[in-house]
Design a protein around this motif. Structure first.
Motif, PDB file in Angstrom:
ATOM      1  N   UNK A  34      -4.364  -7.706  16.177  1.00  0.00           N
ATOM      2  CA  UNK A  34      -5.331  -8.436  17.014  1.00  0.00           C
ATOM      3  C   UNK A  34      -4.625  -9.230  18.113  1.00  0.00           C
ATOM      4  N   UNK A  35      -3.401  -9.672  17.830  1.00  0.00           N
ATOM      5  CA  UNK A  35      -2.655 -10.473  18.807  1.00  0.00           C
ATOM      6  C   UNK A  35      -1.676  -9.641  19.636  1.00  0.00           C
ATOM      7  N   UNK A  36      -1.705  -8.306  19.478  1.00  0.00           N
ATOM      8  CA  UNK A  36      -0.937  -7.432  20.355  1.00  0.00           C
ATOM      9  C   UNK A  36       0.402  -6.947  19.851  1.00  0.00           C
ATOM     10  N   UNK A  37       0.836  -7.363  18.663  1.00  0.00           N
ATOM     11  CA  UNK A  37       2.097  -6.844  18.134  1.00  0.00           C
ATOM     12  C   UNK A  37       1.902  -5.386  17.711  1.00  0.00           C
ATOM     13  N   UNK A  38       2.981  -4.615  17.843  1.00  0.00           N
ATOM     14  CA  UNK A  38       2.938  -3.203  17.449  1.00  0.00           C
ATOM     15  C   UNK A  38       3.598  -3.062  16.087  1.00  0.00           C
ATOM     16  N   UNK A  39       2.846  -2.534  15.139  1.00  0.00           N
ATOM     17  CA  UNK A  39       3.334  -2.376  13.772  1.00  0.00           C
ATOM     18  C   UNK A  39       2.846  -1.039  13.237  1.00  0.00           C
ATOM     19  N   UNK A  40       3.567  -0.517  12.268  1.00  0.00           N
ATOM     20  CA  UNK A  40       3.142   0.741  11.689  1.00  0.00           C
ATOM     21  C   UNK A  40       4.087   1.215  10.613  1.00  0.00           C
ATOM     22  N   UNK A  41       4.097   2.527  10.452  1.00  0.00           N
ATOM     23  CA  UNK A  41       4.845   3.156   9.375  1.00  0.00           C
ATOM     24  C   UNK A  41       5.627   4.337   9.913  1.00  0.00           C
ATOM     25  N   UNK A  42       6.679   4.709   9.188  1.00  0.00           N
ATOM     26  CA  UNK A  42       7.306   5.984   9.499  1.00  0.00           C
ATOM     27  C   UNK A  42       7.837   6.625   8.237  1.00  0.00           C
ATOM     28  N   UNK A  43       7.942   7.953   8.293  1.00  0.00           N
ATOM     29  CA  UNK A  43       8.456   8.751   7.195  1.00  0.00           C
ATOM     30  C   UNK A  43       9.035  10.026   7.778  1.00  0.00           C
ATOM     31  N   UNK A  44       9.496  10.899   6.917  1.00  0.00           N
ATOM     32  CA  UNK A  44      10.019  12.187   7.339  1.00  0.00           C
ATOM     33  C   UNK A  44       9.228  13.282   6.632  1.00  0.00           C
ATOM     34  N   UNK A  45       8.915  14.324   7.382  1.00  0.00           N
ATOM     35  CA  UNK A  45       8.227  15.485   6.835  1.00  0.00           C
ATOM     36  C   UNK A  45       9.115  16.711   7.059  1.00  0.00           C
ATOM     37  N   UNK A  46       9.495  17.387   5.974  1.00  0.00           N
ATOM     38  CA  UNK A  46      10.298  18.588   6.076  1.00  0.00           C
ATOM     39  C   UNK A  46       9.355  19.776   6.166  1.00  0.00           C
ATOM     40  N   UNK A  47       9.457  20.523   7.278  1.00  0.00           N
ATOM     41  CA  UNK A  47       8.535  21.613   7.557  1.00  0.00           C
ATOM     42  C   UNK A  47       9.311  22.839   8.015  1.00  0.00           C
ATOM     43  N   UNK A  48       9.566  23.764   7.079  1.00  0.00           N
ATOM     44  CA  UNK A  48      10.317  24.977   7.447  1.00  0.00           C
ATOM     45  C   UNK A  48       9.391  26.154   7.635  1.00  0.00           C
ATOM     46  N   UNK A 101      10.336  13.410  12.049  1.00  0.00           N
ATOM     47  CA  UNK A 101      10.089  11.994  11.817  1.00  0.00           C
ATOM     48  C   UNK A 101       8.666  11.693  12.263  1.00  0.00           C
ATOM     49  N   UNK A 102       7.908  11.050  11.393  1.00  0.00           N
ATOM     50  CA  UNK A 102       6.524  10.716  11.679  1.00  0.00           C
ATOM     51  C   UNK A 102       6.408   9.207  11.823  1.00  0.00           C
ATOM     52  N   UNK A 103       5.752   8.794  12.906  1.00  0.00           N
ATOM     53  CA  UNK A 103       5.503   7.377  13.165  1.00  0.00           C
ATOM     54  C   UNK A 103       4.010   7.177  13.332  1.00  0.00           C
ATOM     55  N   UNK A 104       3.459   6.182  12.646  1.00  0.00           N
ATOM     56  CA  UNK A 104       2.060   5.801  12.776  1.00  0.00           C
ATOM     57  C   UNK A 104       2.058   4.359  13.255  1.00  0.00           C
ATOM     58  N   UNK A 105       1.566   4.133  14.475  1.00  0.00           N
ATOM     59  CA  UNK A 105       1.588   2.789  15.042  1.00  0.00           C
ATOM     60  C   UNK A 105       0.209   2.357  15.508  1.00  0.00           C
ATOM     61  N   UNK A 159       0.811  -1.219   0.000  1.00  0.00           N
ATOM     62  CA  UNK A 159       0.000   0.000   0.000  1.00  0.00           C
ATOM     63  C   UNK A 159       0.848   1.274   0.000  1.00  0.00           C
ATOM     64  N   UNK A 160       2.061   1.202   0.536  1.00  0.00           N
ATOM     65  CA  UNK A 160       2.899   2.401   0.629  1.00  0.00           C
ATOM     66  C   UNK A 160       3.986   2.461  -0.440  1.00  0.00           C
ATOM     67  N   UNK A 161       4.029   1.478  -1.315  1.00  0.00           N
ATOM     68  CA  UNK A 161       5.038   1.493  -2.387  1.00  0.00           C
ATOM     69  C   UNK A 161       4.849   2.748  -3.237  1.00  0.00           C
ATOM     70  N   UNK A 162       5.902   3.552  -3.332  1.00  0.00           N
ATOM     71  CA  UNK A 162       5.885   4.804  -4.106  1.00  0.00           C
ATOM     72  C   UNK A 162       4.837   5.801  -3.618  1.00  0.00           C
ATOM     73  N   UNK A 163       4.501   5.742  -2.331  1.00  0.00           N
ATOM     74  CA  UNK A 163       3.561   6.697  -1.730  1.00  0.00           C
ATOM     75  C   UNK A 163       4.363   7.599  -0.796  1.00  0.00           C
ATOM     76  N   UNK A 164       4.235   8.898  -1.006  1.00  0.00           N
ATOM     77  CA  UNK A 164       5.033   9.868  -0.258  1.00  0.00           C
ATOM     78  C   UNK A 164       4.127  10.782   0.546  1.00  0.00           C
ATOM     79  N   UNK A 165       4.646  11.231   1.700  1.00  0.00           N
ATOM     80  CA  UNK A 165       3.910  12.162   2.535  1.00  0.00           C
ATOM     81  C   UNK A 165       4.036  13.564   1.948  1.00  0.00           C
ATOM     82  N   UNK A 166       3.036  14.387   2.189  1.00  0.00           N
ATOM     83  CA  UNK A 166       3.014  15.756   1.680  1.00  0.00           C
ATOM     84  C   UNK A 166       3.915  16.629   2.552  1.00  0.00           C
ATOM     85  N   UNK A 167       5.042  17.034   2.015  1.00  0.00           N
ATOM     86  CA  UNK A 167       5.917  17.947   2.737  1.00  0.00           C
ATOM     87  C   UNK A 167       6.811  18.650   1.727  1.00  0.00           C
ATOM     88  N   UNK A 168       7.735  19.431   2.221  1.00  0.00           N
ATOM     89  CA  UNK A 168       8.622  20.174   1.327  1.00  0.00           C
ATOM     90  C   UNK A 168       9.625  19.261   0.622  1.00  0.00           C
TER      91      UNK A 168
END
Length: 134
Positions: free
Chosen positions: A120-134, A112-116, A16-25
């Protein structure tokens, strides 16, 4: 909540995140992350980041964080509409497969942005990226 295994969730997130970028500078890709601990705590997230130990950390609610990514504007072209559609799929997948979803922002300017969330079985998983915000 689905019955997908951790490996299935990780595989789907990568797709789902292949070639998907966060909106930032600057455009940074999303990376799938698995936390070794079964808790989602600021200190654990800080340890996962590349930032110094004294870096500012902020907690953000999941839905408001993704609002701008899933909201289509009248002036969007085909590429922007496609990106919104992909973010809608990602958000839906996260909501259907993880609970206790939370977003952390670590640092300033190059944040650095982390989404966690937890499986259902209690493992913690998610995503992270970087957002440049000047």
């Amino acid at each position: 909540m689905s019955d997908l295994s951790l490996n299935e969730i990780v595989d789907q997130l990568r797709e789902l995140t292949r070639d998907l970028y966060w909106f930032s500078e600057s455009d940074y890709a999303w990376e799938v992350r698995i936390l070794p601990e079964a808790t989602i705590a600021p200190e654990t997230v800080r340890q996962q980041s590349q930032k110094p130990a004294n870096a500012e950390i902020e907690t953000v609610e999941f839905d408001p964080f993704f609002q701008r990514a899933v909201e289509e504007k009248d002036w969007y072209g085909d590429r922007e509409r496609e990106t919104v559609g992909r973010y809608r799929q990602l958000v839906q997948f996260l909501q259907e497969n993880l609970h206790d979803l939370i977003v952390y922002r670590v640092g300033a300017i190059e944040v650095e942005i982390f989404v966690f969330g937890k499986t259902k079985t209690g493992e913690v998983v998610g995503l992270n990226t970087i957002s440049v915000e000047t």
